[in-house]
Design an enzyme around this catalytic site. Structure first.
Site, short mmCIF file in Angstrom:
data_model
loop_
_atom_site.label_atom_id
_atom_site.label_comp_id
_atom_site.label_asym_id
_atom_site.label_seq_id
_atom_site.Cartn_x
_atom_site.Cartn_y
_atom_site.Cartn_z
CG LEU A 138 -43.64 91.86 -8.65
CD1 LEU A 138 -43.30 93.14 -7.91
CD2 LEU A 138 -43.43 92.04 -10.14
CG ASP A 139 -38.92 86.55 -10.43
OD1 ASP A 139 -39.84 85.71 -10.45
OD2 ASP A 139 -38.25 86.86 -11.43
NE ARG A 140 -36.60 84.44 -1.72
CZ ARG A 140 -36.99 84.05 -0.50
NH1 ARG A 140 -36.98 84.92 0.50
NH2 ARG A 140 -37.38 82.82 -0.27
NE ARG A 239 -34.41 86.38 -12.81
CZ ARG A 239 -34.57 85.50 -11.82
NH1 ARG A 239 -35.77 85.34 -11.26
NH2 ARG A 239 -33.56 84.77 -11.41
#
Length: 298
Positions: A138-140, A239
């Site tokens: 998962l992205d930060r 995104r």
């Protein structure tokens, strides 16, 4: 409702049921922990009803039943974790609820705290030779459900059979603007530039095909709350697709956002349904979205 009596032994706390209800609500009333932390305690098998262990959130407890919550070493270690909580653990996999701001795995700075480093420390407390393996990232700034393997073989089983292993990946996104359509689908091909930004093309340009489906949950004049389902799992897929829709994810300056009222990225991995790589049983893990997502889209 509950009584406040606890046993003299430090290994467990016992609560007496005074009103018929489901087990999860009873536990939430009985112990001072978050909903996800309580789900984690249940999933690890630390809860017994009248001496019988159970992991069922919806089990009915009756007046007079005794609910016992074991405080084992795993629970102690879990409470010491930073930026994540364990939702489920067995000999093959660990499922966590990651907070926004925590990296999945280190990139440049190997000393930076990550979900991987936290879990590695956690499992080595029981066995120094134990390891964890990252299955997906998962992205930060994205929070929510994330899956790890406990052996390299299990990691390979999951990754090599990803489309069969993962039945559903669900997200909740707070996006800018008022989304007009109740439902929709975005299909495009994604490529990454040398500056690590992913861009989208409506026709096949040699990139990776990406499919995102959405459902509008609620909206205000400024923001919309979307339920998203991934048919593919590409880097930055949601995104990029939200930017392409003209409704970038709140806080996502990289992909077109101009506002950030919640002081974080408006993206949360709410649901993961998998076929267990060893038992072949289906498991669904759900992480409650931040309340700020709902408040800003009313």
């Amino acid at each position: 409702m509950r009584d406040n009596s606890k046993p003299t032994t430090p290994q467990a706390a016992v609560y007496k049921v005074v009103q018929e209800q489901q087990l999860l609500p009873f536990l939430l009333q009985s112990i001072s922990k978050s909903r996800n932390a309580v789900k984690s305690i249940l999933s690890r098998g630390q809860v017994s009803v009248n001496g019988k262990p159970t992991t069922r959130h919806d089990q009915i407890v009756n007046v007079g039943d005794k609910v016992e919550i074991m405080t084992n070493q795993a629970a102690k270690s879990d409470s010491e974790l930073t930026g994540l909580s364990i939702m489920y653990e067995d000999d093959a996999i660990i499922v966590i609820d990651k907070e926004a701001g925590l990296l999945s795995m280190a990139a440049k700075d190997k000393k930076e705290m990550t979900a991987f480093s936290e879990l590695s420390t956690y499992i080595r407390k029981a066995n120094r030779s134990s390891r964890v393996f990252i299955v997906h990232r998962l992205d930060r700034e994205t929070s929510g459900v994330m899956l790890f393997a406990k052996t390299e073989e299990v990691k390979k089983l999951l990754q090599d059979n990803w489309e069969e292993s993962v039945q559903e990946r669900g997200y909740i996104a707070l996006v800018e603007g008022k989304v007009r359509n109740e439902t929709g689908e975005i299909i495009s091909w994604l490529k990454e530039t040398r500056t690590f930004k992913v861009y989208s093309n409506p026709t096949d340009n040699g990139g990776q095909k990406a499919i995102t489906r959405y459902k509008l949950l609620q909206s205000s004049a400024q923001f919309s709350l979307l339920e998203l389902r991934l048919e593919t799992g590409r880097k930055n897929q949601i995104r990029v697709h939200m930017e392409e829709m003209g409704h970038p994810v709140v806080g996502d300056k990289k992909y077109g956002a101009t506002t950030n009222p919640i002081k974080r990225l408006g993206l949360h991995a709410v649901k993961l349904t998998i076929i267990h790589p060893i038992t072949k049983e289906q498991h669904t893990f759900i992480s409650d979205p931040p309340t700020s997502f709902y408040k800003k889209s009313k």
